[in-house]
Design an enzyme around this catalytic site. Structure first.
Site, PDB file in Angstrom:
ATOM      1  N   GLN A   1       0.829  -1.219   0.000  1.00  0.00           N
ATOM      2  CA  GLN A   1       0.000   0.000   0.000  1.00  0.00           C
ATOM      3  C   GLN A   1       0.863   1.269   0.000  1.00  0.00           C
ATOM      4  O   GLN A   1       0.367   2.356  -0.334  1.00  0.00           O
ATOM      5  CB  GLN A   1      -0.925   0.018   1.229  1.00  0.00           C
ATOM      6  CG  GLN A   1      -2.064  -1.001   1.173  1.00  0.00           C
ATOM      7  CD  GLN A   1      -1.661  -2.392   1.602  1.00  0.00           C
ATOM      8  OE1 GLN A   1      -0.517  -2.627   1.957  1.00  0.00           O
ATOM      9  NE2 GLN A   1      -2.579  -3.350   1.534  1.00  0.00           N
TER      10      GLN A   1
ATOM     11  N   HIS B   1      -6.786 -20.189  -0.795  1.00  0.00           N
ATOM     12  CA  HIS B   1      -7.976 -19.357  -0.600  1.00  0.00           C
ATOM     13  C   HIS B   1      -9.109 -19.825  -1.508  1.00  0.00           C
ATOM     14  O   HIS B   1      -8.999 -19.708  -2.723  1.00  0.00           O
ATOM     15  CB  HIS B   1      -7.660 -17.900  -0.944  1.00  0.00           C
ATOM     16  CG  HIS B   1      -6.687 -17.254  -0.012  1.00  0.00           C
ATOM     17  ND1 HIS B   1      -6.374 -15.918  -0.093  1.00  0.00           N
ATOM     18  CD2 HIS B   1      -5.958 -17.731   1.024  1.00  0.00           C
ATOM     19  CE1 HIS B   1      -5.496 -15.608   0.848  1.00  0.00           C
ATOM     20  NE2 HIS B   1      -5.227 -16.687   1.534  1.00  0.00           N
TER      21      HIS B   1
ATOM     22  N   TYR C   1     -14.223 -10.553   1.835  1.00  0.00           N
ATOM     23  CA  TYR C   1     -14.339 -10.478   3.294  1.00  0.00           C
ATOM     24  C   TYR C   1     -15.783 -10.216   3.704  1.00  0.00           C
ATOM     25  O   TYR C   1     -16.079  -9.831   4.821  1.00  0.00           O
ATOM     26  CB  TYR C   1     -13.339  -9.457   3.859  1.00  0.00           C
ATOM     27  CG  TYR C   1     -11.931  -9.993   3.681  1.00  0.00           C
ATOM     28  CD1 TYR C   1     -11.010  -9.378   2.841  1.00  0.00           C
ATOM     29  CD2 TYR C   1     -11.560 -11.196   4.290  1.00  0.00           C
ATOM     30  CE1 TYR C   1      -9.751  -9.906   2.641  1.00  0.00           C
ATOM     31  CE2 TYR C   1     -10.308 -11.736   4.086  1.00  0.00           C
ATOM     32  CZ  TYR C   1      -9.404 -11.092   3.276  1.00  0.00           C
ATOM     33  OH  TYR C   1      -8.158 -11.630   3.072  1.00  0.00           O
TER      34      TYR C   1
ATOM     35  N   ASP D   1     -11.215 -15.910   7.693  1.00  0.00           N
ATOM     36  CA  ASP D   1     -10.581 -14.636   8.052  1.00  0.00           C
ATOM     37  C   ASP D   1     -11.655 -13.555   8.217  1.00  0.00           C
ATOM     38  O   ASP D   1     -12.301 -13.168   7.242  1.00  0.00           O
ATOM     39  CB  ASP D   1      -9.610 -14.236   6.918  1.00  0.00           C
ATOM     40  CG  ASP D   1      -8.723 -13.060   7.301  1.00  0.00           C
ATOM     41  OD1 ASP D   1      -7.760 -12.799   6.558  1.00  0.00           O
ATOM     42  OD2 ASP D   1      -8.989 -12.411   8.342  1.00  0.00           O
TER      43      ASP D   1
ATOM     44  N   HIS E   1     -10.998 -10.595   9.226  1.00  0.00           N
ATOM     45  CA  HIS E   1     -10.304  -9.401   8.696  1.00  0.00           C
ATOM     46  C   HIS E   1     -10.683  -8.143   9.465  1.00  0.00           C
ATOM     47  O   HIS E   1     -10.830  -7.071   8.875  1.00  0.00           O
ATOM     48  CB  HIS E   1     -10.638  -9.247   7.210  1.00  0.00           C
ATOM     49  CG  HIS E   1      -9.496  -8.727   6.399  1.00  0.00           C
ATOM     50  ND1 HIS E   1      -9.280  -7.383   6.222  1.00  0.00           N
ATOM     51  CD2 HIS E   1      -8.502  -9.347   5.736  1.00  0.00           C
ATOM     52  CE1 HIS E   1      -8.221  -7.205   5.453  1.00  0.00           C
ATOM     53  NE2 HIS E   1      -7.720  -8.375   5.157  1.00  0.00           N
TER      54      HIS E   1
ATOM     55  N   GLU F   1      -9.275 -16.172  11.847  1.00  0.00           N
ATOM     56  CA  GLU F   1      -8.225 -15.163  11.746  1.00  0.00           C
ATOM     57  C   GLU F   1      -8.756 -13.754  11.922  1.00  0.00           C
ATOM     58  O   GLU F   1      -9.851 -13.414  11.509  1.00  0.00           O
ATOM     59  CB  GLU F   1      -7.576 -15.270  10.371  1.00  0.00           C
ATOM     60  CG  GLU F   1      -6.486 -14.258  10.113  1.00  0.00           C
ATOM     61  CD  GLU F   1      -5.903 -14.366   8.730  1.00  0.00           C
ATOM     62  OE1 GLU F   1      -6.178 -15.359   8.040  1.00  0.00           O
ATOM     63  OE2 GLU F   1      -5.188 -13.450   8.329  1.00  0.00           O
TER      64      GLU F   1
ATOM     65  N   GLU G   1      -1.105 -10.372  11.066  1.00  0.00           N
ATOM     66  CA  GLU G   1      -0.537  -9.835   9.822  1.00  0.00           C
ATOM     67  C   GLU G   1      -0.317  -8.333   9.913  1.00  0.00           C
ATOM     68  O   GLU G   1       0.529  -7.783   9.225  1.00  0.00           O
ATOM     69  CB  GLU G   1      -1.430 -10.184   8.636  1.00  0.00           C
ATOM     70  CG  GLU G   1      -2.765  -9.512   8.635  1.00  0.00           C
ATOM     71  CD  GLU G   1      -3.673 -10.018   7.523  1.00  0.00           C
ATOM     72  OE1 GLU G   1      -3.841 -11.243   7.401  1.00  0.00           O
ATOM     73  OE2 GLU G   1      -4.193  -9.190   6.774  1.00  0.00           O
TER      74      GLU G   1
ATOM     75  N   ARG H   1       0.342 -14.653  12.911  1.00  0.00           N
ATOM     76  CA  ARG H   1       0.161 -14.494  11.465  1.00  0.00           C
ATOM     77  C   ARG H   1       1.057 -13.394  10.903  1.00  0.00           C
ATOM     78  O   ARG H   1       0.714 -12.804   9.887  1.00  0.00           O
ATOM     79  CB  ARG H   1      -1.295 -14.118  11.214  1.00  0.00           C
ATOM     80  CG  ARG H   1      -2.256 -15.268  11.336  1.00  0.00           C
ATOM     81  CD  ARG H   1      -2.331 -16.115  10.068  1.00  0.00           C
ATOM     82  NE  ARG H   1      -2.879 -15.375   8.934  1.00  0.00           N
ATOM     83  CZ  ARG H   1      -2.340 -15.362   7.715  1.00  0.00           C
ATOM     84  NH1 ARG H   1      -1.223 -16.031   7.471  1.00  0.00           N
ATOM     85  NH2 ARG H   1      -2.893 -14.661   6.754  1.00  0.00           N
TER      86      ARG H   1
ATOM     87  N   HIS I   1       2.059 -14.813   7.323  1.00  0.00           N
ATOM     88  CA  HIS I   1       1.256 -14.173   6.265  1.00  0.00           C
ATOM     89  C   HIS I   1       1.926 -14.455   4.920  1.00  0.00           C
ATOM     90  O   HIS I   1       3.136 -14.297   4.773  1.00  0.00           O
ATOM     91  CB  HIS I   1       1.241 -12.677   6.550  1.00  0.00           C
ATOM     92  CG  HIS I   1       0.262 -11.895   5.771  1.00  0.00           C
ATOM     93  ND1 HIS I   1       0.600 -10.727   5.130  1.00  0.00           N
ATOM     94  CD2 HIS I   1      -1.056 -12.077   5.540  1.00  0.00           C
ATOM     95  CE1 HIS I   1      -0.469 -10.222   4.542  1.00  0.00           C
ATOM     96  NE2 HIS I   1      -1.494 -11.008   4.793  1.00  0.00           N
TER      97      HIS I   1
ATOM     98  N   ASP J   1       0.575 -10.138  -1.796  1.00  0.00           N
ATOM     99  CA  ASP J   1       1.464  -9.010  -1.499  1.00  0.00           C
ATOM    100  C   ASP J   1       2.516  -9.370  -0.465  1.00  0.00           C
ATOM    101  O   ASP J   1       2.926  -8.539   0.343  1.00  0.00           O
ATOM    102  CB  ASP J   1       0.679  -7.761  -1.094  1.00  0.00           C
ATOM    103  CG  ASP J   1      -0.381  -8.024  -0.039  1.00  0.00           C
ATOM    104  OD1 ASP J   1      -1.270  -8.841  -0.284  1.00  0.00           O
ATOM    105  OD2 ASP J   1      -0.323  -7.380   1.029  1.00  0.00           O
TER     106      ASP J   1
HETATM  107  C1  GCO Z   1      -4.594 -12.601   4.345  1.00  0.00           C
HETATM  108  C2  GCO Z   1      -4.709 -11.113   4.387  1.00  0.00           C
HETATM  109  C3  GCO Z   1      -4.726 -10.432   3.054  1.00  0.00           C
HETATM  110  C4  GCO Z   1      -4.669  -8.930   3.274  1.00  0.00           C
HETATM  111  C5  GCO Z   1      -3.713  -8.270   2.305  1.00  0.00           C
HETATM  112  C6  GCO Z   1      -3.579  -6.779   2.609  1.00  0.00           C
HETATM  113  O1  GCO Z   1      -5.072 -13.250   5.294  1.00  0.00           O
HETATM  114  O2  GCO Z   1      -3.955 -13.075   3.386  1.00  0.00           O
HETATM  115  O3  GCO Z   1      -5.817 -10.761   5.191  1.00  0.00           O
HETATM  116  O4  GCO Z   1      -5.810 -10.830   2.321  1.00  0.00           O
HETATM  117  O5  GCO Z   1      -5.948  -8.358   3.119  1.00  0.00           O
HETATM  118  O6  GCO Z   1      -2.470  -8.913   2.430  1.00  0.00           O
HETATM  119  O7  GCO Z   1      -2.737  -6.151   1.672  1.00  0.00           O
HETATM  120 MG    MG Z   2      -5.795 -12.085   6.879  1.00  0.00          MG
END
Ligand code: GCO
Ligand code: MG
Length: 418
Positions: A40, A124, A155, A224, A226, A250, A276, A297, A326, A330
């Site tokens: 980001q 996923h 999400y 997740d 999130h 998560e 994460e 994570r 994680h 990204d």
């Molecule tokens: C996961 C994470 C990602 C994040 C992303 C943010 O569990 O892999 O939640 O989906 O949203 O890495 O940039």
């Molecule tokens: Mg996550």
């Protein structure tokens, strides 16, 4: 032996911006690679590397990774944020890469050697409704995966347009029209990625009930949240999911809500994963020391690299907490190689998140770990075992634009953690 240059490389082979750091030395052909991916804010990380860490580290001995990590961490005085931690991680992982190349050993051998041949991974699965999610879960199961994360509509609670945020039943047309006018007014003043947290929360227990009813309990399933629910709704969802034996649930809460993790732990045995977003030890220490979570994570580059991550893993082992680093799109392939080094060497490994590595990724990053039969495999080469083809990397320039998905809002326009 001296560091001669520290520089950042930005590339986006699959359209996701990756930040790599290359540490060059005065030894012929000896250099290291590290992941500094904060997708980001990538150019801020690159600037921190090129403007501050390069001049700081030139002339230093690359073998002194612990001392250099400590120095980099406090050199800016203010510390423990995602930009500077990622910059430090890029150097730190590169120094471990160099260390392995000097010893002619893979990094996992420097960390105590293998506890397992390969790392069990999770993929996923997603879908617009339970049947589609199930199809994707079964597809992964048939490919040999042992663990699958199940989401429905990303999400969750997402709406095609703001008027759906209120989830008005179609037979209430007049009210729906009224609500659409109201919602349009809300959205015009507060644009964002609207979702209905309540619709999302109510959709997840039926999703897992349906999946478990079709495939039973042999496959590890994960989910997740999130950080997108109000705390009490996260507690409620964790309790509702207990019968479906998740491998872990998560990010039920944002990093700031440590006390609410205590409430979840008091009320249910659904395994919890968190981390994460963590960049500061004070965020994860209480969660681990009080055994409020079952898996960490961490996005290893957001911690500051392999040096802090291996220390975190050791603390976790003492408290019966396992690792689940994680590993989404990204995280760069260099970051995945660093994850894998710890996955293989840490006794308290839990599971490794991965995504599909495209042909482009393997071209730009020769030596990217291999995904096979539900596991991630190291190539056993010295260091992190991965390289970068800078000519090919340059063919995938990054693009910068305002990020939409993190402007997440509840139906009334309230901005919520994304
Ligand atoms: C996961 C994470 C990602 C994040 C992303 C943010 O569990 O892999 O939640 O989906 O949203 O890495 O940039
Ligand atoms: Mg996550």
């Amino acid at each position: 032996m001296k560091i001669t240059r520290v520089r950042s490389i930005l590339t986006a082979p699959d359209g996701i911006t990756l930040v790599i750091v290359k540490v060059e030395t005065d030894q012929d052909g000896l250099y290291g690679l590290g992941c500094a991916t904060f997708t980001q804010r990538p150019t801020l990380v690159a600037k921190a590397v090129d403007d501050y860490l390069d001049p700081l580290l030139q002339g230093r001995d690359p073998r002194n990774s612990e001392d250099l990590w400590q120095m980099m961490m406090v050199n800016s005085y203010w510390r423990n944020g995602p930009v500077l931690n990622n910059a430090i991680s890029g150097v730190d992982m590169a120094l471990w890469d160099i260390k392995g190349k000097l010893a002619n050993m893979p990094v996992y051998d420097l960390l105590g050697g293998k506890c397992r041949e390969a790392a069990m991974v999770y993929r996923h699965a997603d879908g617009r409704e339970p049947q589609e999610v199930l199809e994707n879960v079964i597809a992964y199961q048939e490919e040999g995966y042992l663990a699958v994360r199940c989401q429905m509509g990303g999400y969750g609670g997402r709406v095609k347009d703001i008027t759906q945020a209120t989830a008005v039943p179609s037979d209430q047309a007049p009210q729906a029209t009224h609500r659409m006018e109201v919602m349009d007014r809300i959205a015009s003043n507060f644009p964002g990625a609207y979702y209905n947290a309540d619709v999302y929360a109510r959709s997840i227990p039926p999703l897992f009930d349906y999946i478990r009813s079709k495939i039973g309990f042999d496959l590890f399933l994960l989910h997740d949240i999130h950080e997108r629910l109000a705390p009490i709704d996260a507690v409620r969802l964790a309790k509702q999911l207990e019968p479906y034996r998740l491998f872990f649930l998560e990010d039920p809460l944002p990093p700031t809500q440590i006390e609410w993790f205590r409430r979840i732990r008091e009320q249910c045995a659904t395994p919890i994963a968190m981390g994460e977003l963590h960049t500061h030890p004070l965020e994860w220490r209480p969660l681990v020391a009080e055994q409020l979570i079952d898996f960490v994570r961490a996005h290893i580059s957001a911690l500051g690299g392999l040096t802090p991550a291996r220390k975190m893993a050791s603390v976790c082992e003492a408290f019966g907490v396992r690792t689940a680093w994680h590993g989404p799109g990204d995280t760069s392939p260099v970051g995945h190689a660093a994850n894998l080094a710890l996955d293989l060497a840490c006794h308290n490994f839990g599971v490794q998140e991965v995504i599909y590595f495209s042909e482009r990724i393997y071209e730009v990053f020769p030596g990217t770990p291999e995904l096979r039969g539900g596991y991630l495999w190291s190539n056993g080469k010295p260091g992190l075992g991965i390289d970068i083809d800078e000519t090919k990397a340059a063919q995938y320039p990054i693009t910068i634009k305002p990020i939409e998905w993190t402007q997440s809002r509840w139906p009334d326009g309230t901005l919520w953690t994304p």
